[in-house]
Structure formats: C-alpha cells, structure tokens
Enzyme design. Structure first.
Site, short mmCIF file in Angstrom:
data_model
loop_
_atom_site.label_atom_id
_atom_site.label_comp_id
_atom_site.label_asym_id
_atom_site.label_seq_id
_atom_site.Cartn_x
_atom_site.Cartn_y
_atom_site.Cartn_z
N LEU B 43 46.88 44.44 47.61
CA LEU B 43 47.13 43.14 48.25
C LEU B 43 46.84 41.99 47.30
O LEU B 43 47.64 41.07 47.15
CB LEU B 43 46.29 43.01 49.52
CG LEU B 43 46.78 43.85 50.70
CD1 LEU B 43 45.84 43.69 51.87
CD2 LEU B 43 48.19 43.48 51.09
N SER B 284 40.39 53.78 62.63
CA SER B 284 40.27 52.33 62.63
C SER B 284 39.20 51.78 63.57
O SER B 284 39.01 52.28 64.68
CB SER B 284 41.61 51.71 63.02
OG SER B 284 41.43 50.36 63.34
N ARG B 330 29.84 46.77 61.36
CA ARG B 330 29.89 48.15 60.87
C ARG B 330 28.54 48.69 60.42
O ARG B 330 28.21 49.83 60.70
CB ARG B 330 30.88 48.22 59.70
CG ARG B 330 32.28 47.99 60.19
CD ARG B 330 33.26 47.92 59.06
NE ARG B 330 34.62 47.83 59.62
CZ ARG B 330 35.70 47.63 58.90
NH1 ARG B 330 35.61 47.51 57.59
NH2 ARG B 330 36.88 47.56 59.47
N ARG B 457 30.77 43.54 55.18
CA ARG B 457 32.05 42.92 55.48
C ARG B 457 32.43 43.17 56.94
O ARG B 457 32.26 44.27 57.44
CB ARG B 457 33.14 43.49 54.57
CG ARG B 457 34.51 42.92 54.84
CD ARG B 457 35.52 43.43 53.85
NE ARG B 457 35.77 44.86 53.96
CZ ARG B 457 36.50 45.43 54.93
NH1 ARG B 457 37.02 44.70 55.88
NH2 ARG B 457 36.68 46.73 54.93
#
Lengths: 251, 659, 224
Positions: B43, B284, B330, B457
């Site tokens: 990306l 996911s 997370r 993150r």
C-alpha cells in the site's frame, strides 16, 4: 487425524527457461493436516539434507489471497478441490500412497523460470495497458458524492476479487487470459468511475492480451471451473460485449 | 546525533495545514530530472510510486515478488479507518487522533497521528475514485463497521478482503504510470544495500532474483516501503517472503531503528496445529463485532463446546472489560487469552486456544431481525439460527470458508478456536515528520517506519497509515529534501560507493554459499522464531530476555558455521534469498530483545511481567519511558541508544482503561 | 474494411465471426430439418419433393444460399485457423490430464467435431446437393425424384452409418456451439441466458435426431 501418510510425487524439474524439463519422482512422509506447500517444504528439507537441489516454487501469503502459488496438481490448477489456491489445499484431500503429478502453469505467455515457477509479467502489462481509472492522487470528490447501488457494487466487487494467479490461463486449452481480463473490464465498466475510459480501456487491454500470446477463448468454461476465487464465466460475456461495442463505435 | 522530529510549530490542528502551505516544492521542469527509488510495492510503496510519478518524478520501483500486486498488504482483511463521520455517531478527526494515541498506549507522536487522522478522509475519496468496490448500503452510500478500541463506526471495508481491494487500486495506479513510462518496475528484485555518498542516500544495490545478478541503481532519494518484520518470529500472519532485509541494510547504513520490540500480537488467529506449520492465518478482527470470546469456567474441560451450558462459560472479555467487551484493543485481547490458557482454561487439542462463538449473535441479533423482516412470529431456535447464518455468511463468508479449509471444522456449527499470533510490528526505522530516516534522502513509509501506532496499533489503522504515507504525506514532504537536490546530476553507478556496496553484498552471498554446512536455512529460522516467541513474545521478563540474547548470539554463530545453502548465485535460487533474510533476522532478533530489556515498563504490546497492575494490566512508566527508543548501529551487532522525548500537549495522558 | 478488420485479427473479433456465422448455420438447419421431416407425411415423398423443388428454384432462396455458403466457408476457414492458432499457445503440453474434469470433452473438441462435420458435408453435398442443383436435368427426373434418390442411397448400410455418425458429431458441435455463440455476443442475462442454454440443449438433441432418423427409417423401410 494425527496419523502419518506417504505420497509419491512426480514433480516437473526444469533448470531454467531454456532447458528441457522432465519429471522426477520423490516420496514424502506427510500428515493429513499439512498444507500442500508445507508438504513441499518437507520435500525440500529432505532434498537439501541429501545434498540435492530443492524444488523452486512460487508462494508467498499462504492464505489464498496473494495469487503467487501456482501448481498444476494432477492436471488441475490449484489441485483437486474447487475454489481454493494451492496453499489452501491440505493433504487430507489425498490418500495414503497416492501418486501426485505436479507441474507448472504451462502457457507460452507464462514462460517457466525454474521448476514450478513461471513468469506472469504479461498480466502486469495487460493491467498497465488499461486496467485502471485515470485519476491522479488528490483529484477525487467526496466518496459519498456518487451513489452506487448495492447490487452493482457487489457485482463489481465479485469481479474485483480476482487474485491474478493465472489458473484460468493454465486450465484453458487455448491458454486464453479472457477470464482475467474480463474480470477487470467487468469491475470497471460496472462502476460510474470507470465510464470515462470504458471503451478505450477494453480495446487496449484486449490488444495487449493478444500481443502477449494468450489464445482466443472458445467458451469451454475450464477457466471459471478452476478459478480459486469463483470468478464467473459471465465476465467473459461482458468482455465480449464491451469489446464489440467499443469496436463498432470506432475505438 | 540529536534526533529532530521536525514537527511544525503551532496548534495541533494547524500543523499539517501550515506545513502544506509552507513546504518547499520542486518545479515541474526539475522534477523530470529527479530520480526516486521506491522499494516495496504494498500500500505505501505502490501509492507513493504512483503519486510521485504522477507529479513528474522519475521513479523506479522494486519488489521481490513476481508482481507488485502480490505485496502482503493484499492479505489485510477487515478494513480501513477514516474520520468521515458518515454514521453521524460523533466521529471527528480529533476523535480518530485521540483513539489512535490512546490505543497506542501514549507512545506515538501527536503531530504525526493528527496528520494521519486529517488525511484519512481523502484516502477513502481517492480509493473510491480508483474504482475500489467498498461495501455499500442499499441506498448506495458507503457502509461502515466497528473495530477494536473505538466507540464509533468508522471502518470502511470490502467484505473480508479490504487490503486486496485497496492494494489493487494502488497497483492499478502504479501500473498506469508504468504504462505511461513514468515508473520503471523491477519485479523479482531484492534490495541488498543502500548506497550512501557523503552521508546521503544515493541509490541501492538490488539482486535480480531470477539471474542472481547484483545490479546498481542511482537515485536522488530512496523510499523504503518494505513492510514489517514479524517474520522474525518464524510463525506469523505475514507472508513467507516478508522480511526485514531492506530496512536492516538501511539501519546498518546509518538509519536508526525505532522501538524494535513493539510487536503486535493479534488475538484472533487460527491456532498452531503441528510442528511442520509454516505460517499462521488471521481471522479478521471484524469477527469480534459478532463473535463472543469465551472459555469454559472449569479447567481442562474436555466437553464439546456445544455441550457446555451457558452458565458454565466464561466470557472473560465481557467480564473484565464491560465497556468495550469483545472489542478491546488487540494487545489486551491477546494477553487476556494467554492468561486464560496459561491458567489451564484453554481448549482444543493443544489447550492453547479459546472459542470465538457466533451462535448468540447469529440467533439473537441477525436471526431476530431477519425473522421480523420476514414476518415470522415466535420463531424457534432452528429458524433463528438458519436466518442468522445467512446474514453471517454474507458478512464473513470468505473468512468462515478459510477457517473450514484449514481446520476441517465448520464454524457455522462449532465455535472457532483461536489464539493470538504475531501480526504487525509497530517498530521500524525511525523517521521524522517528513518520513525521513536519520540518513538524508532515505525515507521509510508504512509499516517499515516506527510509525504512528505507538506501542499498539488499532485495527484497520495499518491500511490507513500505509496509504496516508504514500498518497498524501510523502508527495509533499519529500519536496523539503529534493528542492535542495535539483543541482545534483545523476551520479554514474561506476562510482566507488556503488562498487563498495556491491562488493559487500557479493561477499555476503559468497560466504553463505561457501559455508556448505549441514543445516537448512529454514531450520535456523524456526529455532530463532521459537526463542523470540517464548522470550520476547506476548510477555517478557528480564531473565528471559537475557537468555534470549545469549541464545540468539549462539544461534547466529552456529548459522555461519553450519548452514547449507544449495545451488549457486548465478541462477534462480530461493534458498539463497532466504539465507540473506534469515541472517538479518538473526541480528534484528537480538536488537529486539535488547530494546525490550531496556524498556523497563509495560505499554501496549510490550508487556514486561515485572511491570503490571494488580489486575494484570500493563503498567506504564511515563516518567522514564515516555519516549521513542532509537537505536544506532555502531559496529557489528553493537548498538547505541538515543531517545526522542514524546510531548503531549493536546491529550492528557492517563492510565489506559477499556473497563 | 478498416473498422471491421478486428473481426479477422483480434481474439474476440474472430470468435464473434464464428458466432455470427454459426448462428446463421443454425437458422439454416431449422429450414433443412423442416424439409427433411416432410418424409414423415408418408406420402411417398410428395411433400418432400415439392419442398425440395421450391428450395432449388426460388430466386430468394438461391440468393440466400450464396450467403449461406459464404458464411459456411468463413466458419470453416476461421474455425480452422483459430484452432491452429490456439494450439500454438502452449508449446509444452501437460503431463497429466485433469483428474477432476473442468469442462466437457465436446467443448474442447470443436475443431475436431467441426472437421468431422466438414468431411461429412463433402460426402453429403456430393450425394444430394449437387444432384439437386447442378445436375437438375441429368440427375433428377419426374420419375427419379430427390426422394427416390434418397431411398436409393440409404439402401446401403454404409452411408446410413456415416450419416448417423455425422449427426452425432453435429449434435455435440451444437451442444457447445449454440450457447457459446450467445456467450460470444456478450449476452449475460439472469432470465434469458438460462433459457438459451435450455433451448440450445433441446435444439442439439432434436434437430440431429430428426436428421439421423431419416436414413435409418428409410433403410429399415419403415415409411412409404
């Protein structure tokens, strides 16, 4: 399920693009929960241990999305199961004692680099010829300014899920790339953003596809049957329609 | 050398605007003579290469895969955040900025993160304009969902394949420039050296992986967009080829390495099933919108999950964090899973897994809605389940299929078994506000830099950062440097610096081939991964880290004595490529442990067992560690620590709480 | 020509030509089949002869026939050249055939089936068309009509077998060709496409069956 199993492999070995290749026989101790590529890891570990050259094969993400893995297994690209890539195939799909023939994608437009690795740059060149919307960074309007009906967006998405692996080409008796090209053309011709270049795009992409040495489609449907992402044959109908209409408009 | 972050002066919301209007530019005529190398085409790389080429620079792009479209950004599943506030649920640039800083446990720079939140909205516009088919509502507007660590719905997605769609958008922009002749693309090339002349980056040495030839490339600036180094753990959700080599060579050429120990362990991955395993597959985070995580209340409970009654299940995230429940960040979700499994509550054959169960929401959330849509009164459980399954299939079908393919279990019937796995590295090359490393002219973008995510993150922020850096940040910030380079003529690659760099690379390669030992490269990688996972993974302590450092050193020594690299350097030789990458991991691993050992606190993904609160949460030490660790490589595997103090003027630092 | 050159140069243009000519040949088959079916009037071939006579002497039909022959020739030449070109796209063949079938054998064998049909056609034209058109004076008379001629040819079991085989080739050729033509036209419709597929299968079975039945019933002397 923890029992071990043994398979016999006939693997295509080819030193480089110019060399003549041939099949070599190997046998590997494996187990049903191993993925097909992990079984190849075991084979390579064994070959390195024996002082022989490991088998070169392409792979990267190993979760079925990057499109890099590319083995024809018993005559089927990505192996015996439908709608998965080689890296998602597990040894439980085979039986103890099976003989498995493993070959590279074969098409003149995908020359072999070594063993099971092939060069698929022709796909990149097809995209470079027109598989895009010409919009420079910073030129966009607010994303919700153009409404797109859900069913159109879903259909475009379905076509856009192509991973560019080349299984369609390898399965086609004519080594045709029309499923790949059709998927991109379908995605962009459905979306409002793709309209400006709709006709020039399809002509440029088909010209490039022909120039790369892919064959012509004879609608056998093998491509769609082997596509790991289930891209439907209807994208080729769309490609035909888009191309014919562009040509008849003098593009 | 003093670290200068070069964050513009002024109020936080005006820094980027002010920078944009004041930044030095390069005029179009001069751009045509300026060459830029972009290494990596994910990306960040693809978007940077395309945008810079559109502006008129001469760009060369490199990737080790057979096509730029294979970069591992393609595997990102869940989504991309943007402060669009399309849901009218109170989102704003400030809230995204705040959530990201807090989610990162107050270890990221305010200026960078605010800029990221500001440009996030333009990313969505740009991608839609490229024809990226995001999910939409029936009215034709874009659809959003929630991710961990936030209380708004700001995540844009394309089924479970958002990364793929975004990457293909950037890839098509890149290929367009290739077709126009503005980008020269080098597939199957691996960067093996950064060339510096008089302290500035002036090009690279890349190895053509098909022929084995070392090739020299000059440029006025080098952009490393080479992703993260999670593969140092061997087992991770990264692609097999993901590596640290380019970043590591840059580090050795003078670029400082920031916060190397900050690693993200993703809570929902398919558990390890055997010793032969080569990679781990992510499920996911978006699944946590509808899946509830639980373990049995009883230790070593061997019953089939469907036979464990409701009141004997421990929904431990909902119990411990009622405000965020299953959508905690997370790092917290991962540690909580480890805590349960270590305590003997784990499930599955390895007992190192917890359940992610969709049944409740399938029936009560979607089943009921569907039943009401279809005018079914008093639906029975079977009807609810059937109706709910159809909705879940549309939302997550591809993930459920993927799970079934790997485990041979049907997640529509049986809860998924999941366990944390290495996923992302917040650490990376230290960069200033312009994304420039400590080597002038050498930049790092996306996951390769030490990034805007602090110590942890948030979900759906990696795609945002990669594209922000490539599409909107670097095109502007690079002008500050290149405006001073317009008089620099192309330096011939016969220059002695290129010669020396190529010789270094060649020596390393010959060395690998000449060891002719007995062990495969892969076996060293596995062993390194195990050391890292056990001692520098989800939980770390001083003793373990010291042991790990010693073990890695010994392993590295053994590698250079006993590794066997078959074949030659004049052919396609994936084993040789791998040897170079593992050799670099063997050095990086040590630095990660040193970094973790020096950071005497717990924050985000970095959890030092010595530093925790009474109820097991990370205990930060803001007095001593409210800073970035930037490591300078001084000589062979020796490092010197530099610190960049983090300044919080807009956000009040507090104990992070999701309770 | 410039604008239409893609019909003979590009991959899609060439198959478009195959589809257009193919569909016109399908239309011809309908007429041909209808005329042949006239033998089932059981009137000693009177209706059949009348229809054949009409076809042989109507000016419009004769003009259409020229177009048909042109289309047929293009279908043959383009078909053969496409098949040969396509064969050159994979110089190294696979060592193993697909273990799980991914396509029908007849869709992969259109070139072969077409070639069999071409051979059949040569025989068929020699047997009937030439006598009914060019040898109108010498070949057919009031007492020796096309029907008589046909009865005579099919007393011999060899042509009967060859005709049946030809019709089987035709059936498989159509089974793929019929729906394939519409795919090439770009037709992709949720209702029409399945209908065309069903129609194609029905057509591919019924028409060759009618054709094949005539030599058989004549040979077995089942109709008068």
């Amino acid at each position: 399920m923890k029992h071990s199993m043994k398979v016999n492999l006939q693997v295509w070995r080819q030193k480089n693009a110019q060399a003549q290749g041939n099949f070599e026989n190997y046998s590997v101790e494996t187990n049903p929960n191993m993925s097909f590529l992990e079984m190849f890891d075991v084979l390579n570990e064994q070959l390195i241990h024996d002082g022989k050259e490991p088998v070169a094969f392409d792979h990267d993400c190993r979760e079925g999305i990057c499109g890099m893995c590319s083995m024809v297994i018993n005559g089927n690209p990505h192996g015996p199961k439908q709608a998965i890539t080689t890296c998602q195939l597990h040894m439980r799909s085979f039986n103890d004692g099976d003989t498995i023939v493993v070959e590279p994608w074969r098409a003149n437009a995908f020359p072999v680099i070594k063993d099971l690795s092939v060069n698929r740059s022709s796909f990149d060149r097809i995209i470079a010829s027109g598989g895009f919307v010409s919009v420079n960074t910073g030129n966009a309007v607010d994303a919700n300014n153009i409404l797109i009906p859900k069913d159109i967006a879903d259909e475009a998405f379905e076509a856009a899920t192509c991973i560019g692996c080349g299984a369609c080409v390898s399965a086609c008796k004519n080594a045709s790339a029309m499923l790949f090209v059709g998927a991109k053309v379908t995605q962009l011709s459905l979306l409002p953003q793709g309209q400006a270049e709709r006709q020039s795009r399809v002509v440029a992409m088909v010209n490039q596809m022909d120039a790369e040495g892919f064959g012509a489609c004879t609608n056998t449907g093998a491509c769609a049957a082997e596509c790991p992402k289930g891209i439907p044959l209807s994208v080729i109908a769309t490609l035909n329609r888009e191309y014919t209409s562009a040509k008849l408009n003098g593009k | 050398m003093k670290l200068e972050s070069k964050i513009p002066e002024g109020p936080i919301s005006e820094k980027w605007t002010k920078f944009k209007s004041m930044a030095p530019l390069v005029n179009p005529a001069n751009k045509r003579h300026i060459e830029i190398i972009v290494v990596g085409t994910g990306l960040a790389g693809a978007s940077a290469a395309a945008s810079l080429a559109e502006m008129g620079y001469k760009v060369s792009a490199f990737c080790f895969q057979d096509s730029p479209r294979r970069a591992h950004s393609i595997a990102a599943q869940g989504g991309i955040n943007a402060a669009k506030n399309y849901q009218n649920d109170g989102d704003s640039v400030f809230r995204l900025f705040y959530d990201t800083i807090k989610g990162g446990d107050y270890r990221a720079r305010e200026g960078n993160v605010h800029r990221l939140a500001e440009v996030s909205t333009s990313i969505i516009d740009q991608c839609v304009a490229q024809g990226v088919p995001f999910a939409r509502e029936y009215g034709g507007t874009l659809s959003n969902r929630s991710f961990g660590g936030t209380q708004v719905q700001r995540t844009f997605y394309a089924a479970g394949q958002t990364g793929q769609q975004l990457l293909l958008g950037a890839y098509s922009a890149l290929e367009r420039q290739v077709g126009l002749g503005n980008v020269k693309m080098h597939n199957r090339h691996e960067m093996v050296e950064v060339v510096t002349i008089e302290g500035k980056a002036r090009g690279i040495i890349a190895r053509n992986l098909v022929t084995g030839k070392l090739e020299r490339f000059f440029s006025h600036a080098v952009l490393l967009c080479t992703g993260g180094y999670g593969n140092v753990f061997y087992l991770s959700t990264n692609a097999m080829g993901s590596n640290v080599t380019a970043a590591w060579k840059a580090h050795k050429a003078g670029a400082y390495f920031g916060n190397p120990c900050f690693t993200q362990i993703h809570p929902t991955c398919i558990p390890v099933s055997g010793h032969y395993q080569s990679k781990l597959t992510l499920m996911s985070e978006s699944l946590r919108n509808d899946g509830r995580i639980w373990v049995p209340k009883k230790q070593n409970d061997d019953r089939h999950p469907n036979n464990i009654p409701e009141d004997e299940r421990d929904y431990y995230l909902e119990r411990r964090y009622p405000a965020f429940g299953n959508l905690v960040p997370r790092d917290i979700a991962s540690r909580a899973a480890k805590e349960r499994c270590d305590g003997g509550y784990g499930v599955g054959p390895s007992k190192m897994a917890v359940y992610l169960d969709f049944k409740y929401n399938m029936m009560q959330k979607y089943g009921r809605t569907e039943a009401s849509k279809h005018n079914i009164e008093n639906p029975d459980d079977a009807t609810l389940l059937r109706l709910g399954q159809e909705v879940v299939k549309e939302k997550y079908g591809n993930l459920f299929d993927m799970y079934k393919q790997i485990t041979d279990e049907d997640p529509y019937e049986v809860p998924m078994r999941i366990y944390p796995a290495v996923h992302y590295t917040m650490g990376g090359l230290w960069v200033d506000y312009n994304l420039m490393t400590t080597v002038p002219g050498l930049y790092a973008l996306g996951e390769a830099n030490f990034s805007d995510h602090g110590a942890n993150r948030l979900g759906a922020s990696a795609l945002m950062q990669g594209l922000a850096d490539g599409y909107f940040v670097i095109p502007l910030t690079i002008g500050s440097y290149l405006s001073g380079e317009i008089h620099t003529k192309a330096i011939p690659t016969s220059h002695e610096a290129f010669e020396a760099a190529e010789n270094r690379a060649n020596e390393r390669i010959q060395n690998f081939l000449n060891i002719k030992g007995t062990r495969s490269v892969e076996s060293y990688h596995r062993e390194l991964g195990l050391i890292m996972w056990n001692k520098c993974g989800m939980a770390r302590n001083e003793k373990g880290l010291n042991e790990a450092i010693a073990e890695i050193r010994a392993l590295r020594e053994d590698f250079y004595k006993n590794v066997r690299v078959p074949g030659t350097d004049k052919e396609f030789n994936p084993e040789l490529d791998k040897a170079g990458r593992v050799a670099d991991f063997l050095e990086l691993g040590e630095l990660m442990c040193i970094d973790a050992l020096n950071r005497n606190e717990s924050c985000g993904g970095h959890f030092r067992e010595e530093y925790q609160t009474e109820d097991g949460e990370a205990l930060r030490d803001d007095e001593n560690y409210k800073n970035v660790f930037a490591w300078e490589h001084t000589e062979n595997n020796k490092w010197e620590l530099h610190k960049e103090e983090l300044i919080y003027e807009n956000i009040k630092i507090q104990q992070r709480s999701y309770k | 020509m410039g604008v239409l050159s893609f019909l003979f140069s590009s991959s899609i243009g060439r198959k478009l030509v195959m589809a257009v000519t193919g569909v016109s040949l399908i239309a011809f088959l309908v007429v041909h089949c209808a005329i042949n079916a006239c033998v089932y009037f059981m009137d000693g071939g009177a209706t059949f002869n009348a229809a054949a006579e009409f076809m042989a002497h109507n000016l419009f039909i004769r003009l259409a026939e020229v177009g048909l022959i042109g289309g047929l020739l293009i279908h043959i030449v383009q078909g053969l050249s496409l098949t040969l070109d396509n064969m050159k796209k994979r110089n190294n063949k696979y060592g193993a055939a697909p273990k799980r079938s991914n396509s029908t054998w007849y869709s992969r064998s259109m070139g072969l089936l077409g070639t069999i049909l071409l051979l059949f056609l040569v025989m068929h034209l020699k047997d009937f068309w030439i006598v009914s058109r060019f040898d109108a004076q010498g070949g057919l008379t009031e007492t020796k009509t096309l029907y008589h001629f046909m009865v005579e040819v099919f007393t011999n079991p060899v042509p009967v077998t060859l005709y049946v085989l030809g019709c089987i080739s035709l059936a498989y050729h159509l089974l793929h060709g019929f729906q394939s033509a519409f795919q090439t036209f770009g037709l992709n419709h949720p209702i029409l496409t399945p209908m065309i597929k069903t129609l194609g299968v029905a057509f591919s079975i019924i028409v060759p069956l009618v054709f094949a039945s005539i030599p058989v019933v004549l040979h077995l002397d089942l109709i008068k």
